[in-house]
Write a protein that holds these residues in place. Structure first.
Motif, PDB file in Angstrom:
ATOM      1  N   LEU A   1      -2.509   9.356  -3.462  1.00  0.00           N
ATOM      2  CA  LEU A   1      -1.886   8.112  -3.900  1.00  0.00           C
ATOM      3  C   LEU A   1      -1.226   7.385  -2.736  1.00  0.00           C
ATOM      4  CD1 LEU A   1      -0.274   9.057  -7.352  1.00  0.00           C
ATOM      5  CD2 LEU A   1      -2.334   7.690  -6.926  1.00  0.00           C
ATOM      6  N   GLY A   2      -0.764   8.115  -1.756  1.00  0.00           N
ATOM      7  CA  GLY A   2      -0.149   7.489  -0.597  1.00  0.00           C
ATOM      8  C   GLY A   2      -1.136   7.038   0.448  1.00  0.00           C
ATOM      9  N   GLU A   3      -2.357   7.561   0.398  1.00  0.00           N
ATOM     10  CA  GLU A   3      -3.338   7.235   1.431  1.00  0.00           C
ATOM     11  C   GLU A   3      -4.424   6.284   0.950  1.00  0.00           C
ATOM     12  OE1 GLU A   3      -3.493   7.104   5.081  1.00  0.00           O
ATOM     13  OE2 GLU A   3      -2.378   8.874   4.428  1.00  0.00           O
TER      14      GLU A   3
ATOM     15  N   ASN B   1       3.479   1.014  13.156  1.00  0.00           N
ATOM     16  CA  ASN B   1       2.170   1.250  13.778  1.00  0.00           C
ATOM     17  C   ASN B   1       2.066   2.677  14.301  1.00  0.00           C
ATOM     18  OD1 ASN B   1       1.209  -1.316  13.263  1.00  0.00           O
ATOM     19  ND2 ASN B   1       1.717  -2.119  15.290  1.00  0.00           N
ATOM     20  N   GLU B   2       3.158   3.164  14.876  1.00  0.00           N
ATOM     21  CA  GLU B   2       3.151   4.544  15.378  1.00  0.00           C
ATOM     22  C   GLU B   2       3.022   5.540  14.237  1.00  0.00           C
ATOM     23  OE1 GLU B   2       2.770   7.149  18.374  1.00  0.00           O
ATOM     24  OE2 GLU B   2       3.078   4.990  18.648  1.00  0.00           O
ATOM     25  N   MET B   3       3.643   5.240  13.108  1.00  0.00           N
ATOM     26  CA  MET B   3       3.480   6.090  11.935  1.00  0.00           C
ATOM     27  C   MET B   3       2.024   6.138  11.487  1.00  0.00           C
ATOM     28  SD  MET B   3       6.823   5.136   9.620  1.00  0.00           S
ATOM     29  CE  MET B   3       8.439   5.853   9.933  1.00  0.00           C
ATOM     30  N   ALA B   4       1.326   5.026  11.640  1.00  0.00           N
ATOM     31  CA  ALA B   4      -0.092   5.005  11.283  1.00  0.00           C
ATOM     32  C   ALA B   4      -0.896   5.906  12.210  1.00  0.00           C
ATOM     33  CB  ALA B   4      -0.621   3.567  11.346  1.00  0.00           C
ATOM     34  N   LEU B   5      -0.657   5.809  13.502  1.00  0.00           N
ATOM     35  CA  LEU B   5      -1.404   6.606  14.480  1.00  0.00           C
ATOM     36  C   LEU B   5      -1.088   8.093  14.340  1.00  0.00           C
ATOM     37  CD1 LEU B   5      -0.858   4.294  17.594  1.00  0.00           C
ATOM     38  CD2 LEU B   5      -2.918   4.453  16.173  1.00  0.00           C
ATOM     39  N   GLU B   6       0.165   8.408  14.088  1.00  0.00           N
ATOM     40  CA  GLU B   6       0.593   9.806  14.000  1.00  0.00           C
ATOM     41  C   GLU B   6       0.317  10.404  12.631  1.00  0.00           C
ATOM     42  OE1 GLU B   6       2.074  13.499  14.775  1.00  0.00           O
ATOM     43  OE2 GLU B   6       1.621  11.916  16.219  1.00  0.00           O
ATOM     44  N   GLY B   7       0.489   9.627  11.571  1.00  0.00           N
ATOM     45  CA  GLY B   7       0.455  10.194  10.221  1.00  0.00           C
ATOM     46  C   GLY B   7      -0.748   9.835   9.389  1.00  0.00           C
ATOM     47  N   ALA B   8      -1.789   9.269   9.995  1.00  0.00           N
ATOM     48  CA  ALA B   8      -2.982   8.894   9.231  1.00  0.00           C
ATOM     49  C   ALA B   8      -3.529  10.062   8.440  1.00  0.00           C
ATOM     50  CB  ALA B   8      -4.062   8.369  10.181  1.00  0.00           C
ATOM     51  N   PHE B   9      -3.947   9.795   7.212  1.00  0.00           N
ATOM     52  CA  PHE B   9      -4.561  10.737   6.267  1.00  0.00           C
ATOM     53  C   PHE B   9      -3.559  11.654   5.565  1.00  0.00           C
ATOM     54  CE2 PHE B   9      -7.553  10.628  10.045  1.00  0.00           C
ATOM     55  CZ  PHE B   9      -8.285   9.558   9.587  1.00  0.00           C
ATOM     56  N   GLU B  10      -2.277  11.559   5.880  1.00  0.00           N
ATOM     57  CA  GLU B  10      -1.301  12.511   5.359  1.00  0.00           C
ATOM     58  C   GLU B  10      -0.591  12.044   4.093  1.00  0.00           C
ATOM     59  OE1 GLU B  10       1.311  14.121   8.411  1.00  0.00           O
ATOM     60  OE2 GLU B  10      -0.209  13.717   9.915  1.00  0.00           O
ATOM     61  N   GLY B  11      -0.849  10.805   3.653  1.00  0.00           N
ATOM     62  CA  GLY B  11      -0.270  10.350   2.393  1.00  0.00           C
ATOM     63  C   GLY B  11       1.002   9.549   2.512  1.00  0.00           C
ATOM     64  N   ASN B  12       1.350   9.112   3.720  1.00  0.00           N
ATOM     65  CA  ASN B  12       2.595   8.362   3.919  1.00  0.00           C
ATOM     66  C   ASN B  12       2.394   6.851   3.983  1.00  0.00           C
ATOM     67  OD1 ASN B  12       4.340  10.750   4.384  1.00  0.00           O
ATOM     68  ND2 ASN B  12       3.102  10.983   6.218  1.00  0.00           N
ATOM     69  N   ARG B  13       1.204   6.403   4.353  1.00  0.00           N
ATOM     70  CA  ARG B  13       1.019   5.036   4.817  1.00  0.00           C
ATOM     71  C   ARG B  13       1.388   3.969   3.786  1.00  0.00           C
ATOM     72  NH1 ARG B  13       1.274   1.762   9.147  1.00  0.00           N
ATOM     73  NH2 ARG B  13      -0.242   0.074   9.053  1.00  0.00           N
ATOM     74  N   TYR B  14       0.911   4.112   2.566  1.00  0.00           N
ATOM     75  CA  TYR B  14       1.176   3.086   1.559  1.00  0.00           C
ATOM     76  C   TYR B  14       2.671   2.930   1.329  1.00  0.00           C
ATOM     77  CZ  TYR B  14       0.984   0.543  -2.879  1.00  0.00           C
ATOM     78  OH  TYR B  14       1.161  -0.382  -3.878  1.00  0.00           O
ATOM     79  N   TYR B  15       3.373   4.034   1.308  1.00  0.00           N
ATOM     80  CA  TYR B  15       4.809   3.984   1.055  1.00  0.00           C
ATOM     81  C   TYR B  15       5.584   3.453   2.266  1.00  0.00           C
ATOM     82  CZ  TYR B  15       3.140   6.808  -2.789  1.00  0.00           C
ATOM     83  OH  TYR B  15       2.438   7.270  -3.880  1.00  0.00           O
ATOM     84  N   ASP B  16       5.076   3.699   3.477  1.00  0.00           N
ATOM     85  CA  ASP B  16       5.704   3.117   4.659  1.00  0.00           C
ATOM     86  C   ASP B  16       5.613   1.593   4.608  1.00  0.00           C
ATOM     87  OD1 ASP B  16       6.281   5.654   5.627  1.00  0.00           O
ATOM     88  OD2 ASP B  16       4.512   5.742   6.915  1.00  0.00           O
ATOM     89  N   LEU B  17       4.433   1.088   4.257  1.00  0.00           N
ATOM     90  CA  LEU B  17       4.261  -0.364   4.121  1.00  0.00           C
ATOM     91  C   LEU B  17       5.149  -0.906   2.999  1.00  0.00           C
ATOM     92  CD1 LEU B  17       0.368  -0.609   4.454  1.00  0.00           C
ATOM     93  CD2 LEU B  17       2.055  -1.221   6.199  1.00  0.00           C
ATOM     94  N   MET B  18       5.213  -0.201   1.898  1.00  0.00           N
ATOM     95  CA  MET B  18       6.018  -0.625   0.758  1.00  0.00           C
ATOM     96  C   MET B  18       7.489  -0.687   1.126  1.00  0.00           C
ATOM     97  SD  MET B  18       6.637   1.327  -2.887  1.00  0.00           S
ATOM     98  CE  MET B  18       4.934   1.271  -3.446  1.00  0.00           C
ATOM     99  N   ARG B  19       7.974   0.319   1.834  1.00  0.00           N
ATOM    100  CA  ARG B  19       9.391   0.385   2.180  1.00  0.00           C
ATOM    101  C   ARG B  19       9.799  -0.823   3.035  1.00  0.00           C
ATOM    102  NH1 ARG B  19       9.106   5.082   3.831  1.00  0.00           N
ATOM    103  NH2 ARG B  19       9.008   4.766   6.079  1.00  0.00           N
ATOM    104  N   VAL B  20       8.973  -1.169   4.010  1.00  0.00           N
ATOM    105  CA  VAL B  20       9.295  -2.305   4.878  1.00  0.00           C
ATOM    106  C   VAL B  20       9.167  -3.617   4.113  1.00  0.00           C
ATOM    107  CG1 VAL B  20       8.670  -3.549   6.974  1.00  0.00           C
ATOM    108  CG2 VAL B  20       8.641  -1.048   6.949  1.00  0.00           C
TER     109      VAL B  20
END
Length: 575
Positions: free
Chosen positions: A75-77, A516-535
């Motif tokens: 759901l996060g990815e 952007n660094e979170m994307a490079l470091e955390g890709a595929f781990e389920g964080n990305r959608y929520y990182d975008l949402m939080r900002v």
């Protein structure tokens, strides 16, 4: 003392069998007090008095968490901008990626989360905190661990559904469940504020250690209280507190958490050519980078196995047809970085060489190397009408996965940077990216005014944090980032009226660099959608999320962008 316990033998017990459903019906409410030993007829008979009760009860909660483990990642990815579903993806996966989830979708099961919560509520209501041994409360560790599980689960619910009923008492009857459904839902800020207060008293409580379970270190089954508090404060907009919780977790003298120097690198120092790739990155639950994870089963007989390996990789079970692949957007973000190496010239001066961006063996070698280190796609020779795909995809993060990682060291450092930046310390936040935070670096790259203002937020032990064990997170994929003259703290073109004006100018730009660094470091781990949402929520800017997700295919999907400009479409419908 409990040693070498099999996970599968423990998770057969679940404290609460009933499942709370938002359809307005309490399903499967018989056998409420059923344990694996005998049927308990009355609530007061099923108290938690013994160490074995505690262990089995906590593992029962973890068993419930196994059910949502894969979903937490997907759901996060799938809804973010870093992945794309393939033609082999299931109908429900495609619906998630396209924001077309209905109440029948396999990934839309709110009752699974409330099953965790109800188990936690029951445990917290019935554990005996009056038992003391050697001046220590015997069950205090389990009590804190279960409170952290409950807070984490509610944070997932709030991210997924936007607002949900806040239930903190065990639901033991259908009437109680129906009344809970009638509660006014709480939004993510209210939920975070509640659990910040709930968890604060337990920051220094030592979490359980059941030693080895199968081959897993049981200490990593538990979410550090300071880490989940940092997350809750970050979502609630309490940035100084978030930064302090992250900092205190990372810098704890008895158990410091350092970035290390693992990285993906390619450079032949002898010929000064970019022609090799090596990496020491590791993402498994057994690595030093892993802070905590949901332990999954090796055999379905014992419980829930993760399917992430078969979703992200070509395997025998999926006939080599992976269901999720890197998006064009991820490739663009990766290629936009510069990779550089520094070396000492004959005159002892330092020179920096930048890697080429053309004529490379693999397109993933352009820019940051974390994608290249994690992702491989090869062609194989298969008969013309073979059922097996001729493409073989491997994503390292899930290639040997048995457990589902929740927190890794470098992702916590990036959230720490996010909190520092929003607290008004962009120099320190940027230093997390480029240099790593250790005393010598802080003195060199953070000015005296910010050092004084930040105080304990950037105070690290001079003996425990050094250049030998600390690096900027950007260096994990972009070479000697500390020497990159193109990777710099944003500065206004002309002097602004005040120092605060400069900080206000820098904060959103540094935040973009962190995300952007979170994307490079955390890709595929389920964080990305929520990182975008939080900002997006923080800035009151729906386009921050909508534009990024709509461009995951490389060009703007106008229809998807329009859909996501409506915040109601960010969340799953409640069943």
């Amino acid at each position: 003392m409990i040693t070498k316990i099999k996970k599968g033998h423990l998770i057969t017990l679940s404290l609460i069998i009933c499942q709370l459903s938002f359809s307005g019906v309490l399903t499967s409410c018989s056998d409420l007090m059923d344990t694996d030993s005998e049927l308990k007829e009355y609530e007061e008979d099923n108290t938690l008095q013994q160490a074995t009760d505690s262990v089995y009860s906590v593992m029962g909660i973890i068993h419930k968490m196994q059910v949502v483990a894969d979903r937490t990642v997907l759901l996060g990815e799938l809804r973010g901008d870093l992945t794309a579903v393939t033609t082999a993806a299931t109908k429900d996966m495609k619906a998630v990626a396209n924001f077309e989830v209905n109440t029948q979708n396999a990934y839309n099961r709110i009752s699974d989360y409330y099953a965790i919560i109800n188990n936690c509520n029951y445990f917290l209501a019935h554990i005996n905190l009056n038992i003391v041994k050697n001046n220590r409360n015997v069950f205090e560790g389990e009590y804190a661990a279960v409170k952290a599980f409950r807070a984490w689960t509610y944070l997932q619910l709030a991210q997924i559904y936007g607002s949900v009923p806040l239930v903190t008492d065990p639901l033991l009857t259908e009437e109680a469940a129906q009344n809970a459904l009638k509660q006014t839902p709480e939004n993510i800020t209210a939920i975070c504020n509640y659990f910040i207060s709930d968890l604060k008293p337990y920051v220094d409580v030592k979490l359980p250690n059941y030693q080895t379970m199968d081959t897993d270190d049981s200490r990593k089954f538990f979410i550090p209280v300071r880490v989940i508090l940092g997350d809750l404060c970050l979502w609630a907009g309490r940035y100084n507190e978030a930064a302090q919780y992250y900092h205190d977790y990372l810098s704890l003298r008895t158990a410091p958490v350092r970035t290390g120097t693992a990285s993906a690198r390619w450079y032949d120092a002898a010929t000064k050519e970019f022609r090799m790739l090596s990496y020491s990155l590791s993402y498994s639950s057994g690595s030093d980078e892993c802070i905590c994870f949901i332990p999954m089963e090796y055999q379905e007989f014992y419980g829930v196995r993760t399917e992430l390996n078969d979703i992200f990789n070509s395997t025998i079970l999926n006939m080599r047809y992976a269901k999720v692949e890197p998006s064009k957007r991820l490739r663009e973000l990766s290629a936009a970085s510069n990779y550089c190496v520094s070396y000492t010239k004959v005159d002892q001066s330092i020179d920096t060489i930048y890697a080429p961006k053309v004529n490379l063996d693999r397109s993933e070698y352009v820019g940051d190397l974390r994608l290249a280190a994690n992702y491989h796609l090869t062609e194989t020779s298969e008969p013309r009408f073979s059922r097996i795909s001729s493409k073989f995809q491997s994503i390292l993060k899930y290639s040997t996965l048995d457990d589902v990682v929740l927190y890794r060291t470098n992702m916590v450092y990036l959230r720490y940077a996010e909190a520092l930046n929003r607290a008004g310390y962009p120099q320190s936040a940027f230093a997390v990216l480029k240099y790593g935070l250790y005393p010598d670096m802080v003195a060199q790259h953070v000015d005296s005014l910010e050092r004084k203002a930040a105080g304990t937020l950037i105070d690290f032990d001079v003996d425990l944090f050094t250049v030998e064990n600390t690096q900027g997170v950007h260096a994990r994929g972009s070479g000697d980032a500390q020497c990159d003259t193109l990777y710099v703290l944003p500065q206004p073109a002309t002097a602004l009226g005040s120092r605060q004006d400069t900080i206000d100018y820098q904060v959103p730009l540094v935040e973009d660099m962190i995300i952007n660094e979170m994307a490079l470091e955390g890709a595929f781990e389920g964080n990305r959608y929520y990182d975008l949402m939080r900002v997006a929520l923080r800035r009151g800017d729906n386009a921050y999320l909508a534009d990024a997700v709509a461009r995951r295919g490389g060009t703007l999907d106008a229809a998807l962008q329009s859909k996501l400009m409506n915040r109601d479409n960010w969340y799953l419908p409640k069943p």
